[in-house]
Write a protein that holds these residues in place. Structure first.
Motif, PDB file in Angstrom:
ATOM      1  N   LYS A 196      39.446  25.259  35.719  1.00 48.22           N
ATOM      2  CA  LYS A 196      40.814  25.415  36.220  1.00 48.22           C
ATOM      3  C   LYS A 196      41.356  26.831  36.013  1.00 48.22           C
ATOM      4  O   LYS A 196      42.453  27.143  36.449  1.00 48.22           O
ATOM      5  CB  LYS A 196      41.755  24.435  35.502  1.00 48.22           C
ATOM      6  CG  LYS A 196      41.372  22.977  35.684  1.00 48.22           C
ATOM      7  CD  LYS A 196      41.904  22.430  36.973  1.00 48.22           C
ATOM      8  CE  LYS A 196      41.569  20.949  37.105  1.00 48.22           C
ATOM      9  NZ  LYS A 196      41.947  20.415  38.408  1.00 48.22           N
ATOM     10  N   SER A 197      40.612  27.633  35.294  1.00 52.51           N
ATOM     11  CA  SER A 197      41.086  28.994  35.013  1.00 52.51           C
ATOM     12  C   SER A 197      41.177  29.820  36.300  1.00 52.51           C
ATOM     13  O   SER A 197      40.377  29.656  37.218  1.00 52.51           O
ATOM     14  CB  SER A 197      40.133  29.670  34.038  1.00 52.51           C
ATOM     15  OG  SER A 197      40.397  31.044  33.971  1.00 52.51           O
ATOM     16  N   LYS A 198      42.160  30.716  36.313  1.00 50.95           N
ATOM     17  CA  LYS A 198      42.285  31.626  37.462  1.00 50.95           C
ATOM     18  C   LYS A 198      41.603  32.957  37.166  1.00 50.95           C
ATOM     19  O   LYS A 198      41.693  33.900  37.935  1.00 50.95           O
ATOM     20  CB  LYS A 198      43.773  31.869  37.761  1.00 50.95           C
ATOM     21  CG  LYS A 198      44.496  30.631  38.231  1.00 50.95           C
ATOM     22  CD  LYS A 198      46.003  30.877  38.230  1.00 50.95           C
ATOM     23  CE  LYS A 198      46.731  29.568  38.496  1.00 50.95           C
ATOM     24  NZ  LYS A 198      48.132  29.622  38.078  1.00 50.95           N
ATOM     25  N   HIS A 199      40.982  33.042  35.990  1.00 53.06           N
ATOM     26  CA  HIS A 199      40.438  34.337  35.570  1.00 53.06           C
ATOM     27  C   HIS A 199      38.952  34.240  35.221  1.00 53.06           C
ATOM     28  O   HIS A 199      38.524  34.787  34.209  1.00 53.06           O
ATOM     29  CB  HIS A 199      41.196  34.847  34.342  1.00 53.06           C
ATOM     30  CG  HIS A 199      42.672  34.917  34.517  1.00 53.06           C
ATOM     31  ND1 HIS A 199      43.281  35.851  35.298  1.00 53.06           N
ATOM     32  CD2 HIS A 199      43.664  34.137  34.015  1.00 53.06           C
ATOM     33  CE1 HIS A 199      44.594  35.663  35.270  1.00 53.06           C
ATOM     34  NE2 HIS A 199      44.844  34.612  34.503  1.00 53.06           N
ATOM     35  N   HIS A 200      38.174  33.536  36.029  1.00 53.32           N
ATOM     36  CA  HIS A 200      36.757  33.337  35.684  1.00 53.32           C
ATOM     37  C   HIS A 200      36.052  34.656  35.350  1.00 53.32           C
ATOM     38  O   HIS A 200      35.410  34.779  34.309  1.00 53.32           O
ATOM     39  CB  HIS A 200      36.027  32.656  36.849  1.00 53.32           C
ATOM     40  CG  HIS A 200      36.470  31.245  37.070  1.00 53.32           C
ATOM     41  ND1 HIS A 200      35.982  30.455  38.083  1.00 53.32           N
ATOM     42  CD2 HIS A 200      37.360  30.478  36.416  1.00 53.32           C
ATOM     43  CE1 HIS A 200      36.560  29.272  38.044  1.00 53.32           C
ATOM     44  NE2 HIS A 200      37.401  29.262  37.032  1.00 53.32           N
ATOM     45  N   ALA A 201      36.191  35.627  36.223  1.00 58.29           N
ATOM     46  CA  ALA A 201      35.472  36.891  36.034  1.00 58.29           C
ATOM     47  C   ALA A 201      35.990  37.643  34.802  1.00 58.29           C
ATOM     48  O   ALA A 201      35.208  38.230  34.049  1.00 58.29           O
ATOM     49  CB  ALA A 201      35.616  37.763  37.276  1.00 58.29           C
TER      50      ALA A 201
ATOM     51  N   ALA B 204      49.520  35.979  35.079  1.00 63.06           N
ATOM     52  CA  ALA B 204      48.662  36.613  36.073  1.00 63.06           C
ATOM     53  C   ALA B 204      47.758  37.657  35.440  1.00 63.06           C
ATOM     54  O   ALA B 204      46.627  37.846  35.862  1.00 63.06           O
ATOM     55  CB  ALA B 204      49.530  37.248  37.148  1.00 63.06           C
ATOM     56  N   ASN B 205      48.280  38.320  34.393  1.00 57.20           N
ATOM     57  CA  ASN B 205      47.488  39.368  33.763  1.00 57.20           C
ATOM     58  C   ASN B 205      47.195  39.070  32.305  1.00 57.20           C
ATOM     59  O   ASN B 205      47.078  39.975  31.488  1.00 57.20           O
ATOM     60  CB  ASN B 205      48.222  40.711  33.878  1.00 57.20           C
ATOM     61  CG  ASN B 205      48.123  41.252  35.288  1.00 57.20           C
ATOM     62  OD1 ASN B 205      47.049  41.244  35.888  1.00 57.20           O
ATOM     63  ND2 ASN B 205      49.247  41.660  35.822  1.00 57.20           N
ATOM     64  N   SER B 206      47.160  37.802  31.976  1.00 55.95           N
ATOM     65  CA  SER B 206      46.839  37.473  30.589  1.00 55.95           C
ATOM     66  C   SER B 206      45.985  36.212  30.521  1.00 55.95           C
ATOM     67  O   SER B 206      46.073  35.342  31.371  1.00 55.95           O
ATOM     68  CB  SER B 206      48.118  37.288  29.774  1.00 55.95           C
ATOM     69  OG  SER B 206      48.796  36.139  30.196  1.00 55.95           O
TER      70      SER B 206
ATOM     71  N   HIS C 161      41.566  46.684  28.285  1.00 52.29           N
ATOM     72  CA  HIS C 161      41.402  45.774  29.428  1.00 52.29           C
ATOM     73  C   HIS C 161      42.745  45.447  30.071  1.00 52.29           C
ATOM     74  O   HIS C 161      43.749  45.265  29.373  1.00 52.29           O
ATOM     75  CB  HIS C 161      40.693  44.486  28.996  1.00 52.29           C
ATOM     76  CG  HIS C 161      39.278  44.718  28.577  1.00 52.29           C
ATOM     77  ND1 HIS C 161      38.938  45.123  27.303  1.00 52.29           N
ATOM     78  CD2 HIS C 161      38.116  44.634  29.276  1.00 52.29           C
ATOM     79  CE1 HIS C 161      37.627  45.270  27.230  1.00 52.29           C
ATOM     80  NE2 HIS C 161      37.097  44.981  28.416  1.00 52.29           N
ATOM     81  N   LYS C 162      42.712  45.335  31.386  1.00 49.68           N
ATOM     82  CA  LYS C 162      43.935  45.084  32.141  1.00 49.68           C
ATOM     83  C   LYS C 162      44.423  43.647  31.942  1.00 49.68           C
ATOM     84  O   LYS C 162      45.603  43.396  31.706  1.00 49.68           O
ATOM     85  CB  LYS C 162      43.659  45.357  33.620  1.00 49.68           C
ATOM     86  CG  LYS C 162      44.905  45.507  34.458  1.00 49.68           C
ATOM     87  CD  LYS C 162      44.518  45.805  35.903  1.00 49.68           C
ATOM     88  CE  LYS C 162      45.706  45.606  36.815  1.00 49.68           C
ATOM     89  NZ  LYS C 162      45.318  45.609  38.222  1.00 49.68           N
ATOM     90  N   VAL C 163      43.517  42.702  32.059  1.00 52.10           N
ATOM     91  CA  VAL C 163      43.879  41.294  31.819  1.00 52.10           C
ATOM     92  C   VAL C 163      43.726  41.040  30.328  1.00 52.10           C
ATOM     93  O   VAL C 163      42.621  41.093  29.793  1.00 52.10           O
ATOM     94  CB  VAL C 163      42.992  40.339  32.636  1.00 52.10           C
ATOM     95  CG1 VAL C 163      43.344  38.888  32.339  1.00 52.10           C
ATOM     96  CG2 VAL C 163      43.149  40.621  34.115  1.00 52.10           C
ATOM     97  N   LYS C 164      44.848  40.799  29.673  1.00 48.96           N
ATOM     98  CA  LYS C 164      44.854  40.806  28.210  1.00 48.96           C
ATOM     99  C   LYS C 164      44.772  39.412  27.598  1.00 48.96           C
ATOM    100  O   LYS C 164      45.160  38.428  28.239  1.00 48.96           O
ATOM    101  CB  LYS C 164      46.114  41.521  27.709  1.00 48.96           C
ATOM    102  CG  LYS C 164      46.181  42.956  28.219  1.00 48.96           C
ATOM    103  CD  LYS C 164      47.302  43.728  27.628  1.00 48.96           C
ATOM    104  CE  LYS C 164      47.449  45.101  28.268  1.00 48.96           C
ATOM    105  NZ  LYS C 164      46.228  45.908  28.248  1.00 48.96           N
ATOM    106  N   LEU C 165      44.287  39.370  26.382  1.00 54.81           N
ATOM    107  CA  LEU C 165      44.206  38.106  25.658  1.00 54.81           C
ATOM    108  C   LEU C 165      45.574  37.784  25.057  1.00 54.81           C
ATOM    109  O   LEU C 165      46.259  38.678  24.558  1.00 54.81           O
ATOM    110  CB  LEU C 165      43.174  38.194  24.529  1.00 54.81           C
ATOM    111  CG  LEU C 165      41.765  38.597  24.921  1.00 54.81           C
ATOM    112  CD1 LEU C 165      40.886  38.707  23.671  1.00 54.81           C
ATOM    113  CD2 LEU C 165      41.160  37.584  25.875  1.00 54.81           C
ATOM    114  N   ASP C 166      45.943  36.514  25.090  1.00 53.54           N
ATOM    115  CA  ASP C 166      47.221  36.070  24.524  1.00 53.54           C
ATOM    116  C   ASP C 166      46.899  34.944  23.538  1.00 53.54           C
ATOM    117  O   ASP C 166      46.598  33.823  23.947  1.00 53.54           O
ATOM    118  CB  ASP C 166      48.124  35.586  25.667  1.00 53.54           C
ATOM    119  CG  ASP C 166      49.481  35.112  25.170  1.00 53.54           C
ATOM    120  OD1 ASP C 166      49.813  35.405  24.010  1.00 53.54           O
ATOM    121  OD2 ASP C 166      50.190  34.452  25.954  1.00 53.54           O
ATOM    122  N   LEU C 167      46.965  35.257  22.237  1.00 49.26           N
ATOM    123  CA  LEU C 167      46.484  34.323  21.214  1.00 49.26           C
ATOM    124  C   LEU C 167      47.506  33.247  20.857  1.00 49.26           C
ATOM    125  O   LEU C 167      48.666  33.540  20.590  1.00 49.26           O
ATOM    126  CB  LEU C 167      46.117  35.104  19.947  1.00 49.26           C
ATOM    127  CG  LEU C 167      45.695  34.283  18.721  1.00 49.26           C
ATOM    128  CD1 LEU C 167      44.376  33.561  18.961  1.00 49.26           C
ATOM    129  CD2 LEU C 167      45.588  35.176  17.486  1.00 49.26           C
TER     130      LEU C 167
END
Lengths: 311, 436
Positions: B314-319, B18-20, B48-54
């Motif tokens: 399909k992403s839930k994080h477009h913005a 949800a946050n990545s 940033h709140k929504v973080k990248l997960d490599l």
């Protein structure tokens, strides 16, 4: 069992059947159980095969009738991909290269393997050592041996420089050069398999032929070869199939070049699938390759039935 | 082009929490990976709140893995691709979100070079943000040039006389070879058709206004073929097909070759062969590829997109992903990467002051020249449809070996190109005069 049946016939015409039937049913049950257990053991393998062979195989067949690019939807186009093959010069050239490769591998490595095995079969000492030495190239990863040979044949600092020949960079020598490199890693395997078959030949046949005055060559021709015919046939069959599937050495050493001089069906298929965005056409090449293998196996089975040759 | 598969940033779509935002990336080296983790992932996550997960994927199978994931309705949040051709395919397959809304919100036209932004469109909508760009250059060893009193050639006459002189002195005029990468032949075709026929003619052919059988293209291919026949390029067909990149850089460093016409990705590859790492005192520099015909502008730079980032439908994080895309366009951040690991700059608008003082002056000069370019050339691997691209490098090899004439090459090219043009396979093209 016969006595028991006979004894009961006078008392009751029906009852004698029961013990026999019970035994029969029991046998059938045991047989079914054995079959079931066998299937249970086979199940994981069957499942894996369905997953990695049958599934993709059916999908390839399906995609071969489509214009699929590898991305997005696929549209049905009937036999267009197969029709295209007949007019595709690249396909024709690659197919001929595969035929050349097959003939080369049926003659050169097979002859070397037979000859090497025959000589080894005469040895009484150091047999294990020679077996290991011959077998080592076969177990070296193709990417390793191909890289070694690439340097050996290099026109900059290898045999190529010494002889003034650019083996892999010249269209007239490239395919033969790759075939020689592949032979180096392959023929040791043939030696070991042929040697194992030769060692199973009844020694009395050699003794009898020697008493009849046969020399080594005559023994090889009239005793060894007929005795190892099933092995010979099997390796011949596999050589044909593998020759149409060859990919690694060619892709590593020349990538199908120069100017398509070493392109074979599998490298062409790879290029069409991953560079040309013609996944549907690539699938049809795959289907043709499978058909060729199927025809070879079918012909072999036919020969076996008609002439009794066995694997 | 080879570096296109390098630091390809793409975020893991449905797989992200949800946050990545799960990031898929492939790297050419451990240093590149470490730099990306520290200066992109960690740096972004700090603020940033929504973080990248490599998640690191193998370079060799990155595209196949991505395509399989997308086909099954999954895949990363950001879809990283090799450039405009694939962006169009992904957009047509319905995998991508139009970026026009975000482009307006973040004012990307003010940040990204206009020609580059044009190449990310399909059907009038923006789908791809370029992550790197490249050009064709002529590399040379200043020591070798000083020794013989040469200057980098700018015209065909100068180029040919330098080649003649170099060959006379026992040097290979142009270090070239495709022994390691068959496609390398298309780099020479790219350089020749843009510098002989000119970008306008190439653009007209790519848009179907003139056929590839036009004499100007036949002559361009014939000229390139003649250079091979004279053994100016890679010693001709006898050695060209076996030379590897290491051989070419070594020749250049050792003063055995005068020039090398290649892509700007070579700036990274060339380093181990020159100076301290190689144990010699050789240096390298670059110059624009010479003009091969009169009438061709003298500031033509082939501009090719090395990679694009798009947003997975399909992403839930477009913005959130759009926010990351915008963050990655920061000139200071991008130029710092060029300085630190010789990374490739995205085609963003940069000023000389954006570059850190530690940056290699040659790279800074290169990117500023590209920024200032007014005439855009077209790379076969970036602006041509896929089958035509493959045809070019395979068939040019046949021209080099004498198995095909330049006329047959061009008519074959037209036959392959025409159906691809009709099928809409030609990627979006920048105008030949769109520059920055």
């Amino acid at each position: 069992m016969a006595f028991s049946g006979g004894a009961t016939t006078t008392a009751d015409p029906v009852t004698p059947v029961f013990p026999a039937r019970r035994a029969d049913v029991g046998r059938r049950r045991a047989k079914r159980r054995r079959g079931l257990i066998a299937w249970l053991f086979m199940l994981p393998l069957v499942a894996v095969n369905l997953l990695v062979i049958a599934g993709p195989g059916v999908m390839s067949l399906y995609y071969s009738f489509t214009d699929w690019t590898g991305i997005g939807a696929a549209n049905f186009i009937g036999f267009d991909n197969y029709r295209k093959m007949f007019h595709d010069n690249a396909f024709g050239e690659a197919f001929l290269h595969n035929v050349w490769w097959t003939i080369f591998f049926l003659i050169i490595p097979m002859s070397m393997g037979l000859f090497g095995a025959f000589l080894l079969s005469r040895l009484r000492r150091f047999l294990t050592l020679f077996r290991v030495v011959y077998f080592i190239p076969y177990i070296v990863a193709s990417v390793v041996s191909a890289s070694i040979w690439q340097n050996l044949l290099s026109p900059e600092h290898g045999i190529g420089k010494l002889l003034g020949v650019n083996f892999l960079g010249n269209g007239s020598t490239a395919l033969a050069s790759v075939a020689v490199v592949n032979t180096w890693s392959w023929w040791g395997f043939l030696v070991i398999v042929f040697l194992a078959a030769m060692q199973a030949v009844n020694p009395s046949l050699y003794e009898a032929s020697a008493l009849d005055g046969a020399n080594s060559w005559q023994q090889f021709w009239h005793v060894t070869l007929p005795s190892i015919r099933p092995t010979l046939m099997f390796l011949g069959l596999m050589t044909i199939i593998w020759s149409f599937l060859v990919f690694d050495y060619i892709y590593i050493l020349t990538q199908g070049g120069p100017a398509g001089a070493t392109e074979v069906l599998s490298t062409l298929q790879y290029r069409d699938a991953f560079e040309n965005q013609q996944a549907g056409y690539a699938a049809s090449i795959g289907v043709v390759l499978a058909l060729i293998s199927g025809i070879v196996v079918g012909a072999y089975q036919m020969l076996r039935r008609r002439r009794g040759w066995e694997i | 082009m080879s570096a296109a598969a390098g630091a390809l940033a793409a975020c893991g779509a449905g797989s992200g929490g949800a946050n990545s935002i799960a990031v898929w990336s492939a790297f050419d080296s451990n240093d590149d990976q470490k730099y990306f983790q520290t200066h992109t992932v960690d740096a972004y996550n700090t603020n940033h709140k929504v973080k990248l997960d490599l998640t690191v994927k193998p370079t060799s199978s990155f595209n196949q893995l991505l395509q399989t994931a997308l086909a099954s309705g999954r895949g990363p949040d950001i879809i990283g691709s090799d450039g405009p051709t694939i962006v169009v395919d992904y957009a047509n397959a319905g995998y991508l979100v139009p970026l026009d809304e975000y482009s307006k919100k973040f004012d990307w036209p003010a940040k990204i070079q206009s020609w580059a932004l044009e190449t990310g469109t399909s059907g009038g909508k923006l789908y791809g943000i370029p992550t790197s760009y490249e050009s064709m250059v002529m590399l040379y060893n200043p020591g070798t040039f000083a020794k013989y009193g040469w200057k980098p050639p700018t015209t065909r006459d100068e180029f040919e006389s330098l080649c003649t002189e170099a060959k006379g002195k026992g040097l290979s005029p142009v270090a070239a070879g495709n022994g390691e990468f068959r496609k390398a032949t298309e780099w020479h075709v790219t350089a020749m058709i843009n510098e002989y026929a000119g970008p306008d003619a190439v653009h007209q052919a790519l848009t179907g206004k003139v056929p590839w059988t036009d004499p100007v293209f036949v002559d361009a291919i014939a000229l390139l073929g003649s250079y091979f026949k004279k053994s100016w390029y890679g010693g001709g067909s006898q050695s060209y097909f076996t030379y590897k990149f290491a051989d070419l850089y070594t020749q250049l460093a050792a003063g055995k070759a005068a020039m090398m016409i290649t892509g700007s990705w070579a700036f990274t590859e060339i380093r181990p062969y020159f100076g301290k790492p190689a144990g010699n005192d050789a240096t390298w520099d670059w110059a624009p590829v010479p003009r091969f015909a009169d009438g061709v502008p003298d500031d033509v730079y082939v501009l090719a997109i090395g990679g694009d980032n798009s947003i997975n439908k399909k992403s839930k994080h477009h913005a959130d992903v759009a926010t990351f895309l915008d963050w990655s366009l920061d000139p200071k951040r991008a130029t710092a990467e060029v300085a630190a690991i010789n990374g490739q700059l995205p085609p963003i608008k940069v000023a000389p002051s954006d570059f850190p003082s530690s940056v290699d002056a040659r790279l800074k000069r290169f990117y500023l020249a590209l920024n200032a370019a007014k005439n855009v050339g077209y790379a076969t691997w970036s602006a041509f449809p896929p089958q035509t691209d493959t045809y070019i490098y395979q068939s040019m090899d046949k021209v080099i070996t004498g198995k095909m004439t330049p006329t047959d090459f061009c008519s074959g090219m037209q036959k392959v190109f025409a159906p691809e043009l009709k099928a809409g396979k030609v990627p979006p093209l920048a105008s030949p005069h769109s520059g920055s």
